[in-house]
Design a protein around this motif. Structure first.
Motif, PDB file in Angstrom:
ATOM      1  N   MET A 141      10.514  10.529  35.351  1.00 13.64           N
ATOM      2  CA  MET A 141       9.147  10.652  34.893  1.00 13.64           C
ATOM      3  C   MET A 141       8.514  11.975  35.297  1.00 13.64           C
ATOM      4  O   MET A 141       7.497  12.331  34.757  1.00 13.64           O
ATOM      5  N   ALA A 142       9.084  12.672  36.236  1.00 13.11           N
ATOM      6  CA  ALA A 142       8.501  13.912  36.722  1.00 13.11           C
ATOM      7  C   ALA A 142       8.434  14.967  35.621  1.00 13.11           C
ATOM      8  O   ALA A 142       7.563  15.831  35.650  1.00 13.11           O
ATOM      9  N   ASP A 143       9.342  14.914  34.636  1.00  9.66           N
ATOM     10  CA  ASP A 143       9.342  15.917  33.582  1.00  9.66           C
ATOM     11  C   ASP A 143       8.403  15.576  32.427  1.00  9.66           C
ATOM     12  O   ASP A 143       8.282  16.341  31.488  1.00  9.66           O
ATOM     13  N   GLN A 144       7.717  14.454  32.485  1.00  9.93           N
ATOM     14  CA  GLN A 144       6.775  14.073  31.432  1.00  9.93           C
ATOM     15  C   GLN A 144       5.413  14.696  31.695  1.00  9.93           C
ATOM     16  O   GLN A 144       4.993  14.835  32.843  1.00  9.93           O
ATOM     17  N   PRO A 145       4.700  15.041  30.621  1.00 10.70           N
ATOM     18  CA  PRO A 145       3.367  15.626  30.815  1.00 10.70           C
ATOM     19  C   PRO A 145       2.410  14.628  31.462  1.00 10.70           C
ATOM     20  O   PRO A 145       2.502  13.420  31.240  1.00 10.70           O
ATOM     21  N   ALA A 146       1.505  15.161  32.266  1.00 12.59           N
ATOM     22  CA  ALA A 146       0.502  14.321  32.927  1.00 12.59           C
ATOM     23  C   ALA A 146      -0.468  13.755  31.891  1.00 12.59           C
ATOM     24  O   ALA A 146      -0.758  14.391  30.878  1.00 12.59           O
ATOM     25  N   MET A 147      -0.964  12.564  32.161  1.00  9.24           N
ATOM     26  CA  MET A 147      -1.954  11.942  31.291  1.00  9.24           C
ATOM     27  C   MET A 147      -3.327  12.512  31.630  1.00  9.24           C
ATOM     28  O   MET A 147      -3.745  12.457  32.786  1.00  9.24           O
ATOM     29  N   PRO A 148      -4.041  13.075  30.650  1.00 12.25           N
ATOM     30  CA  PRO A 148      -5.395  13.579  30.908  1.00 12.25           C
ATOM     31  C   PRO A 148      -6.337  12.450  31.323  1.00 12.25           C
ATOM     32  O   PRO A 148      -6.043  11.269  31.130  1.00 12.25           O
ATOM     33  N   GLU A 149      -7.476  12.832  31.865  1.00 10.92           N
ATOM     34  CA  GLU A 149      -8.475  11.850  32.282  1.00 10.92           C
ATOM     35  C   GLU A 149      -8.812  10.939  31.100  1.00 10.92           C
ATOM     36  O   GLU A 149      -9.036  11.395  29.985  1.00 10.92           O
ATOM     37  N   THR A 150      -8.845   9.636  31.386  1.00 12.87           N
ATOM     38  CA  THR A 150      -9.047   8.610  30.364  1.00 12.87           C
ATOM     39  C   THR A 150      -9.883   7.491  30.954  1.00 12.87           C
ATOM     40  O   THR A 150      -9.762   7.175  32.130  1.00 12.87           O
ATOM     41  N   ARG A 151     -10.748   6.886  30.141  1.00 10.81           N
ATOM     42  CA  ARG A 151     -11.495   5.715  30.583  1.00 10.81           C
ATOM     43  C   ARG A 151     -11.804   4.830  29.378  1.00 10.81           C
ATOM     44  O   ARG A 151     -11.811   5.286  28.234  1.00 10.81           O
ATOM     45  N   VAL A 152     -12.086   3.568  29.654  1.00  8.41           N
ATOM     46  CA  VAL A 152     -12.479   2.648  28.589  1.00  8.41           C
ATOM     47  C   VAL A 152     -13.883   3.041  28.128  1.00  8.41           C
ATOM     48  O   VAL A 152     -14.809   3.137  28.934  1.00  8.41           O
ATOM     49  N   ASP A 153     -14.015   3.282  26.849  1.00  8.07           N
ATOM     50  CA  ASP A 153     -15.308   3.633  26.267  1.00  8.07           C
ATOM     51  C   ASP A 153     -16.014   2.372  25.779  1.00  8.07           C
ATOM     52  O   ASP A 153     -17.172   2.151  26.091  1.00  8.07           O
ATOM     53  N   HIS A 154     -15.318   1.566  24.978  1.00  6.79           N
ATOM     54  CA  HIS A 154     -15.901   0.317  24.491  1.00  6.79           C
ATOM     55  C   HIS A 154     -14.823  -0.599  23.936  1.00  6.79           C
ATOM     56  O   HIS A 154     -13.705  -0.168  23.681  1.00  6.79           O
ATOM     57  N   VAL A 155     -15.206  -1.844  23.742  1.00 10.46           N
ATOM     58  CA  VAL A 155     -14.374  -2.831  23.061  1.00 10.46           C
ATOM     59  C   VAL A 155     -15.042  -3.102  21.719  1.00 10.46           C
ATOM     60  O   VAL A 155     -16.243  -3.401  21.661  1.00 10.46           O
ATOM     61  N   GLY A 156     -14.270  -2.957  20.646  1.00 12.10           N
ATOM     62  CA  GLY A 156     -14.782  -3.187  19.300  1.00 12.10           C
ATOM     63  C   GLY A 156     -14.495  -4.601  18.845  1.00 12.10           C
ATOM     64  O   GLY A 156     -13.363  -5.086  18.966  1.00 12.10           O
ATOM     65  N   ILE A 157     -15.512  -5.258  18.311  1.00  4.53           N
ATOM     66  CA  ILE A 157     -15.410  -6.647  17.864  1.00  4.53           C
ATOM     67  C   ILE A 157     -15.727  -6.690  16.369  1.00  4.53           C
ATOM     68  O   ILE A 157     -16.809  -6.274  15.945  1.00  4.53           O
ATOM     69  N   ALA A 158     -14.789  -7.179  15.578  1.00  3.75           N
ATOM     70  CA  ALA A 158     -14.976  -7.295  14.137  1.00  3.75           C
ATOM     71  C   ALA A 158     -15.802  -8.544  13.836  1.00  3.75           C
ATOM     72  O   ALA A 158     -15.512  -9.627  14.358  1.00  3.75           O
ATOM     73  N   VAL A 159     -16.840  -8.379  13.028  1.00  6.66           N
ATOM     74  CA  VAL A 159     -17.707  -9.492  12.642  1.00  6.66           C
ATOM     75  C   VAL A 159     -18.032  -9.387  11.157  1.00  6.66           C
ATOM     76  O   VAL A 159     -17.916  -8.321  10.558  1.00  6.66           O
ATOM     77  N   GLU A 160     -18.446 -10.497  10.584  1.00  7.06           N
ATOM     78  CA  GLU A 160     -18.875 -10.483   9.182  1.00  7.06           C
ATOM     79  C   GLU A 160     -20.251  -9.842   9.037  1.00  7.06           C
ATOM     80  O   GLU A 160     -20.536  -9.182   8.048  1.00  7.06           O
TER      81      GLU A 160
END
Length: 158
Positions: A1-20
């Motif tokens: 895994m050391a040769d894989q690129p680092a994951m940039p800063e990430t956070r949960v923004d929102h949860v999307g809920i499908a509705v009628e």
């Protein structure tokens, strides 16, 4: 895994809920203590989305088809009915995030660029069964919307 690129800063923004209907569904969010801070029609006019804040760090989104439209959302609702649709992760750098995921064998699909944000998706065929929207905000996103920086977790984008 050391040769894989680092994951940039990430956070949960929102949860999307499908509705009628946003109007029919938002009463529950209000009862849970949410505050509606934003509503707008999607880029292609097929759906409307509304953002609800629950405290400073929690966001929920209701997404409903526009009358007479046929889209991914109407297809989703026909197959599944109302319910969780996606989890949006805000990323500091979409290109670097996509590179890091693909280096780990994770397929990223449906990339799109808009004036105020770029996005891509990890399809729900992954082991979690969840559709992840990866979103990088650009300068101007908040300024063009009435809710402004309240749309961001903690008031600022990454």
């Amino acid at each position: 895994m050391a040769d894989q690129p680092a994951m940039p800063e990430t956070r949960v923004d929102h949860v999307g809920i499908a509705v009628e209907s946003i109007a029919d569904a938002e009463g529950l969010l209000f009862a849970l203590g949410c505050e509606k801070i934003h509503e707008e029609v999607g880029e292609y006019g097929e759906f409307t989305w509304a953002t609800y804040a629950l405290g400073d760090a929690s966001r929920l989104e209701l997404i409903a088809p526009r009358e007479g439209s046929k889209s991914f959302l109407t297809d989703f609702l026909e197959r599944n009915g109302p319910g969780p649709h996606h989890v949006t992760l805000e990323v500091a750098d979409l290109e670097a995030t996509v590179d890091a995921l693909e280096a780990r064998g994770i397929s990223v699909v449906d990339r799109a660029e808009f004036d105020d944000w770029d996005e891509a998706f990890v399809a729900p065929g992954n082991p979690t069964g969840t559709l992840f929207q990866l979103m990088e905000y650009h300068n101007g996103y908040a300024e063009k919307r009435e809710a402004g920086h309240r749309l961001f977790v903690g008031g600022e984008s990454l």
